[in-house]
Enzyme design. Structure first.
Site, PDB file in Angstrom:
ATOM      1  N   HIS A  20      42.997  46.130  18.993  1.00  0.00           N
ATOM      2  CA  HIS A  20      42.150  47.440  19.570  1.00  0.00           C
ATOM      3  C   HIS A  20      42.193  48.603  18.496  1.00  0.00           C
ATOM      4  CE1 HIS A  20      40.720  50.544  22.594  1.00  0.00           C
ATOM      5  NE2 HIS A  20      41.555  51.350  22.059  1.00  0.00           N
ATOM      6  N   GLU A  24      42.446  46.430  10.614  1.00  0.00           N
ATOM      7  CA  GLU A  24      42.173  45.317  11.567  1.00  0.00           C
ATOM      8  C   GLU A  24      42.329  44.009  10.795  1.00  0.00           C
ATOM      9  OE1 GLU A  24      39.562  45.894  14.676  1.00  0.00           O
ATOM     10  OE2 GLU A  24      39.428  47.926  14.201  1.00  0.00           O
TER      11      GLU A  24
HETATM   12  C1  GAR Z   1      36.803  46.084  16.433  1.00  0.00           C
HETATM   13  O1  GAR Z   1      36.929  47.290  15.885  1.00  0.00           O
HETATM   14  C2  GAR Z   1      37.684  45.621  17.515  1.00  0.00           C
HETATM   15  O2  GAR Z   1      39.070  46.250  17.448  1.00  0.00           O
HETATM   16  C3  GAR Z   1      37.048  46.395  18.892  1.00  0.00           C
HETATM   17  O3  GAR Z   1      35.632  45.777  18.315  1.00  0.00           O
HETATM   18  C4  GAR Z   1      35.722  45.750  17.073  1.00  0.00           C
HETATM   19  C5  GAR Z   1      34.894  44.398  16.787  1.00  0.00           C
HETATM   20  O4  GAR Z   1      34.552  44.206  15.369  1.00  0.00           O
HETATM   21  N1  GAR Z   1      37.468  45.761  19.831  1.00  0.00           N
HETATM   22  C6  GAR Z   1      37.579  46.712  21.047  1.00  0.00           C
HETATM   23  O5  GAR Z   1      37.297  47.669  20.838  1.00  0.00           O
HETATM   24  C7  GAR Z   1      38.155  46.044  22.064  1.00  0.00           C
HETATM   25  N2  GAR Z   1      38.599  47.121  23.034  1.00  0.00           N
HETATM   26  P1  GAR Z   1      34.145  42.835  15.078  1.00  0.00           P
HETATM   27  O6  GAR Z   1      33.168  42.298  15.829  1.00  0.00           O
HETATM   28  O7  GAR Z   1      33.412  43.179  13.623  1.00  0.00           O
HETATM   29  O8  GAR Z   1      35.523  42.104  14.630  1.00  0.00           O
END
Ligand code: GAR
Length: 208
Positions: free
Chosen positions: A115, A180
């Site tokens: 998250h 992340e």
């Molecule tokens: C990321 O920032 C992840 O933390 C967020 O969506 C994005 C996906 O990016 N997740 C959430 O907000 C879940 N509540 P990505 O598709 O490039 O990995």
């Protein structure tokens, strides 16, 4: 005494572009994570994550949310698919739907989520926007086990970034996503090495 580890099987759920999914693929390929990625599950037929899976030779299961009559039917199909794949670990890497309680319960202790906020602050959607609007000076990301709530499960690790006065949502998102891509593979690695122990709300890092 070193212990004998069997290679874990992991499945990833992603709804979008899948940069976190890619970080896991890369860290499996470079040997940082000792695991096999057995499947990508996505709720979006057009998700860029699918291309990443195909390039890496990972099987894809598309469970198109819009093709179901209602949420219960979707959840039932997803649940059955997850049971069939039956990996050691499910990784929610930008999976943008709340899992139903039955699924969260079934895979408790075997499912982690990333998250883009320092939980318990700014759960739910648009976490980075919430952080900028609130005026916090420090933001970051959280990897946690999934429980039946929204972004409420026991926290494995968090990484922080500064928030600057002229930040907007995009600038902060850019800064957080870099963290992340480090935090999620690290949490997956720790899990795959049996180094995480859940004790109530806390996750203890073991030193195996
Ligand atoms: C990321 O920032 C992840 O933390 C967020 O969506 C994005 C996906 O990016 N997740 C959430 O907000 C879940 N509540 P990505 O598709 O490039 O990995």
């Amino acid at each position: 005494m070193s212990k004998l580890l069997t290679m874990k099987r992991i499945a990833v759920l992603a709804s979008g572009r899948g940069s976190n999914f890619q970080a896991i693929i890369d860290n499996v390929n470079n040997g940082f994570i000792n695991a096999e990625i057995v499947c990508l599950i996505t709720d979006k037929p057009g998700a860029y994550s699918i291309k990443r899976a195909e390039s890496a030779g990972i099987p894809v299961k598309v469970i198109d949310y819009s093709s179901f009559e209602n949420r219960d039917e979707y959840n039932k199909n997803l649940h059955e698919t997850m049971l069939k794949i039956n990996p050691d670990l499910f990784v929610l890497a930008g999976y943008m739907r709340l899992l139903d309680k039955r699924t969260a319960k079934e895979f408790r202790g075997k499912m982690i989520n990333i998250h883009p906020a320092l939980l318990p602050a700014f759960s739910g959607l648009h976490a980075q926007r919430q952080a900028v609007s609130y005026g916090v000076k420090v933001a970051g990301c959280t990897v946690h086990f999934v429980d039946e709530g929204m972004d409420t499960g026991p926290i494995i690790l968090q990484q922080t970034v500064p928030v600057f006065d002229d930040d907007d949502e995009d600038k902060l998102t850019e800064r957080i996503i870099k963290k992340e891509h480090v935090a999620l593979p690290l949490a997956v690695k720790l899990f795959c090495e049996d180094n995480l122990k859940i004790e109530g709300r806390k996750v203890r890092l073991l030193n195996n």
